[in-house]
Design an enzyme around this catalytic site. Structure first.
Site, PDB file in Angstrom:
ATOM      1  CB  THR A 135       2.218  -1.296  -3.669  1.00  0.00           C
ATOM      2  OG1 THR A 135       2.448  -0.016  -4.300  1.00  0.00           O
ATOM      3  CG2 THR A 135       1.986  -2.346  -4.751  1.00  0.00           C
ATOM      4  CD  GLU A 136      -1.465   3.087  -2.333  1.00  0.00           C
ATOM      5  OE1 GLU A 136      -1.917   3.863  -3.180  1.00  0.00           O
ATOM      6  OE2 GLU A 136      -1.693   1.859  -2.350  1.00  0.00           O
TER       7      GLU A 136
END
Length: 259
Positions: A135-136
């Site tokens: 999810t960066e």
């Protein structure tokens, strides 16, 4: 050995490394990364350990970076962040190159850096309810280190989907994409992982596992002819190893060999 943020135990040639920050969903910070590196070093040096199981205590496998840790990183200089990033880089590489087989037992969500840990394991099994993903990009960060390994593991196309969208996927989708090995019901996963670990300990040569893992990790970096020559050299060297001699003798004599 005593750790603050993880538990380390050994039984029947299997070392279990359990992330133990359940109140923080086993989120990563600098100290936990350092303890993981030390735990894997201990396992690597222990001749009584043949397989390593990596798991998380509590509801999550690992929720990625700790929020307080992320806030701290915002205050760092570039050089400080580079030093910190290289610590995580070393952990990832040490897991990937460990001479022993590493199995991930994923009984909860594995997000961002937590999913990165799963990516590095040789085998990985997750419960159906687990969500996995990187999810960066959704917080303005990048899945930099894991991208190097993920592309090797599942290919460019599927890696682009996961890394660029930042979406979480089901365990079933992760298995279909090749990110994990299989999906196991929650009530059966511990026994399943224990069975897989035990079979590796008793049914396969430690030297063969080590050399095969190393071959898998290096062959993609070599041109075809160089890869074949390297494989032939490993083949020849393994034929002279004591494990191979024992294995072939047992096969010819129709004896069951316990490794």
């Amino acid at each position: 050995m005593a750790f603050s943020f993880l538990q380390y135990t050994v039984s029947d040639r299997v070392a279990t490394i359990a992330l133990n920050r359940p109140e923080k969903r086993n989120a990563l910070n600098g100290l936990l990364v350092a303890e993981l590196r030390e735990a894997f070093r201990v396992a690597a040096a222990d001749d009584a350990v043949k397989v390593v199981v990596l798991k998380g205590n509590g509801e999550a496998f690992c929720a990625g970076a700790d929020l307080e840790y992320l806030q701290q990183l915002q205050q760092n200089t570039y050089d400080e962040n580079l030093t910190d990033s290289r610590e995580l880089m070393q952990l990832f590489r040490e897991i990937y190159e460990l001479d022993k087989i590493v199995i991930a037992q994923v009984e909860g969500h594995a997000v961002a850096g937590g999913c990165g840990l799963v990516t590095l394991c040789d085998l990985s099994y997750a419960v159906p309810s687990a969500l996995l993903g990187y999810t960066e990009v959704k917080i303005g960060f990048i899945p930099a280190l894991v991208a190097v390994f993920l592309v090797r593991k599942i290919g460019e196309g599927r890696s682009r989907e996961l890394l660029l969208t930042g979406k979480l996927v089901t365990a079933e989708k992760a298995a279909t994409d090749g990110l994990i090995t299989g999906v196991i019901p929650a009530g059966e996963i511990a026994a399943h992982v224990a069975k897989v670990a035990a079979s590796l300990c008793t049914e396969a040569s430690a030297n063969s596992l080590k050399v095969t893992k190393k071959l898998i990790g290096t062959v993609l970096d070599l041109p075809l002819q160089d890869g074949l020559l390297h494989a032939a050299e490993l083949n020849a060297a393994t034929r002279g190893h004591e494990d191979c001699k024992r294995g072939i003798a047992a096969f010819l004599n129709k004896e069951k060999l316990i490794w």
